[in-house]
Design an enzyme around this catalytic site. Sequence first.
Site, short mmCIF file in Angstrom:
data_model
loop_
_atom_site.label_atom_id
_atom_site.label_comp_id
_atom_site.label_asym_id
_atom_site.label_seq_id
_atom_site.Cartn_x
_atom_site.Cartn_y
_atom_site.Cartn_z
CD GLU A 93 -2.53 1.68 0.26
OE1 GLU A 93 -2.36 2.82 -0.22
OE2 GLU A 93 -3.35 0.85 -0.20
CD GLU B 223 6.12 0.68 -9.51
OE1 GLU B 223 5.42 0.88 -10.52
OE2 GLU B 223 5.75 0.95 -8.34
CD GLU C 199 -10.15 0.18 -6.49
OE1 GLU C 199 -9.95 0.58 -7.67
OE2 GLU C 199 -10.22 0.94 -5.51
CD GLU D 226 -7.82 7.45 -9.30
OE1 GLU D 226 -7.17 7.04 -8.32
OE2 GLU D 226 -9.06 7.40 -9.38
#
Length: 283
Positions: free
Chosen positions: A2, A32, A59, A68
């Site tokens: 996250e 990454e 998601e 986005e």
Amino acid sequence: VEASAAMAACARAVVEGNGLAERVSVLCGRVEDVAEAVDSLLRQANGGAAAVVDVIVSEWMGYMLVCENMFPSVAFARNRWLAPVGGRMLPESCGFWMAPFSHREAIEDMHGFWSSRPYGVDMSRLANRAIDEVISQPLLDLLHGPESVLSQPAEVWKMDCRTVTSQEVLAQTVSFAFDICHVAKFHGLACWFSCEFGAGVPEGLSTGPDEAPTHWMQTLCFAGLTSDACYGLDVGLDDRVEGSLSWRALGRGLVLELRGAVRRKLAGDVIYFCRKLELAKPG
């Protein structure tokens, strides 16, 4: 994994609250940037074997599916860790949908405010200018009722999340052709998306106007400031709307180019439109 520190903290709290801290790891950062930490966790979980996973769940979808710019991170994780045989992506595939729309309520609401003498001041001469400002960019809104959708919707692009490249998602051109199915005012083209999850998951996700509303809503691209279609072009049965929509990523947003024509049988004319728009990530 996250990227948001606040959401990572929430995820850890939920994991710990459900007694899963020994089974679920939460890493904070862009995938990454934490790839080596993920490698280490996977090798440990796999008993020292290769760092591979059977399923990747993400998601990543934004407004109009690709706004986005989050899919490249998903593709990075897929290319690095997903098992080459039997590995699954969730969602497995996504469809990009379009349909011509009529949204008289939006135009009337905007025009009505400026014509209502707000604060006792006649501001009606600003109404058209205010509408131009609002619809000069894509409008995120919900279409209500079958009268708002002027043709059978079409899936104009489909992406297989196992094989699609980041570049195919970040820059794309799709074509559309719709036959109008009832008399209405044509305002532009609506865009939304659907997701399928593959074998064993019968229920998919649709953000279309005929499904339960979602926070993604529909993305409404008005047809053009230089054509009558901006404020509503009269169309009827078997009139045709055709053209193309192109997009490319710009940071977390999108640059759009909408080109098309409305071919009206009864009027015997063709109305062309061309728009360049920017869809920014809200907030």
